[in-house]
Motif scaffolding. Sequence first.
Motif, short mmCIF file in Angstrom:
data_model
loop_
_atom_site.label_atom_id
_atom_site.label_comp_id
_atom_site.label_asym_id
_atom_site.label_seq_id
_atom_site.Cartn_x
_atom_site.Cartn_y
_atom_site.Cartn_z
N ALA A 128 -2.90 -4.22 -3.30
CA ALA A 128 -2.76 -2.77 -3.17
C ALA A 128 -2.79 -2.08 -4.53
N LEU A 129 -2.16 -2.68 -5.53
CA LEU A 129 -2.12 -2.07 -6.86
C LEU A 129 -3.46 -2.17 -7.57
N SER B 93 1.81 1.60 -3.52
CA SER B 93 0.68 2.00 -4.36
C SER B 93 0.46 3.51 -4.34
N THR C 206 2.40 6.02 -13.63
CA THR C 206 1.92 4.81 -12.97
C THR C 206 3.09 3.92 -12.54
N GLN D 179 6.66 -4.82 -9.45
CA GLN D 179 6.73 -4.71 -7.98
C GLN D 179 6.89 -6.09 -7.34
N ASN E 142 9.76 3.58 -7.09
CA ASN E 142 8.98 2.59 -6.36
C ASN E 142 9.65 1.23 -6.33
N ALA F 240 -4.96 0.97 -6.62
CA ALA F 240 -4.41 2.03 -7.46
C ALA F 240 -5.06 2.04 -8.83
N TYR G 80 0.82 -1.21 0.00
CA TYR G 80 0.00 0.00 0.00
C TYR G 80 0.86 1.25 0.00
N SER H 16 1.22 -6.62 -2.48
CA SER H 16 1.40 -5.59 -3.51
C SER H 16 0.36 -5.71 -4.62
N TYR I 116 1.50 5.23 -7.34
CA TYR I 116 0.70 4.94 -8.53
C TYR I 116 -0.59 5.76 -8.58
N ASN J 25 -0.84 -0.82 -15.14
CA ASN J 25 -1.06 -1.42 -13.83
C ASN J 25 -0.60 -2.87 -13.81
#
Length: 466
Positions: free
Chosen positions: A290-291, A71, A251, A109, A256, A294, A68, A287, A74, A102
């Motif tokens: 969380a994405l 994210s 994005t 990630q 990151n 986003a 998070y 991840s 993003y 994404n």
Amino acid sequence: MTHIAADGCENTCFARTVTGAVAGTRFGCGRLAFGSARPSLEEVHATVRVPTSGHWLRRLLAFAGPGYMVSVGYMDPGNWATDIAGGSRFGYTLLSVILLSNLMAILLQALAARLGIAAGLDLAQACRASYSRSVNFMLWLVCEAAIIACDLAEVIGTAIALQLLFGIPLIGGALITALDAFLLLLLMNRGFRFLEAFVVALLIVIAVCFAIQVIAAEPRIAEVLRGFVPSREIVTNPEMLYIAIGIIGATVMPHNLYLHSSIVQTRAYPRNEEGRRSAIRWATADSTLALMLALFVNAAILIVAAAVFHGSGHTEVAEIGDAYRLLSPLLGLSIASTLLAVALLASGINSTVTATLAGQIVMEGFLHLRMPMWARRLVTRGLAIIPVIAVTAVYGERGTAQLLVLSQVVLSMQLPFAVIPLVRFVSDRRKMGEFAVSTTTAIAAWVVAGVIVVLNVKLLVDTVTG
């Protein structure tokens, strides 16, 4: 002095001597490091307890947090400019770019988390252990430029939010953002879990604000779904491609990757093969979930812009200020504009946390240079404030909007310098051993890296040829 890892294995794998010569390249013990390297973010390293038994939900919640925090990057203010411009000008067409970027982010990630957990190093430290001093210095400069570009977007976004909500002039708002240099210091002193909770709380505020706006906008579902299908026009139309690359740059953020490979190590999982393998699974799940949040936020911004602005003929709306002034009248919801500004402010504050951490990780990893967080924050924030004040003074508010979009294109141009080393590391079995990714995953990762390079070359050609 040789560091003994938690699994009892000497920290000499893939190490370099002080003179820079390679001391070894095996990775059997699950540690990729300098012989005397400190852990990444040493002050919070392995400070979050992880249950080794019990219900799977407890373990997922223990690992929830780093994804998070990643994210945040993003859905930072830089995304808003490109999403609003794309939605108002081209309707739902660029939703496919948001979806593609994404999916690319989820893969990259996951690879960053794998490197951090399996190697015990963040991406910057891994680069320092692998490349020459000159290459590392170049990579550091490129990454610092990316962080400054990201910080530039945060300064502009936060300043705009303060102006919209409280009537503070842009220059004054930009100066006020320098005070957030001490925010991260305050949060970190309360513990890393407190920092994660603060970030998640603001993410919830952002998501709720946009959920209300999407419901009020009442977009046509069929058109939205068609927008997720890629269109050839995105590549053939230079103006659309410019915004599309800006979306990718906004994005998939290079800093990151450095951030994620570090903060996953805050979990106190067993530093052995089984513990690392389990940690990789849970960190990837964290991840990915969380994405997806986003993705919802980025898609929501573009959907609202397409439904409200493009649908009413306001195709030239590309600035957050214009969107704020038009949103409530066109949407018929009095609080819509306020919700936009509140979400923008929350996004700017959140992005401050991740950009500062990433800056610390990059500086310590590449240069072994430790700087107090407040000093580091003041330096990078100062470098971002200066161009904002200069552009605002000369060109006014419209100049800052163009600067915001440009910052995202600059970020996209710097992506290959973070993505290519990451993919090389995690796909090399000589370095990663049994933790190296599968051939299929490696091919997918190289395809993503190739797409990023090709899009950037295309952008350069279009820019040079006019």
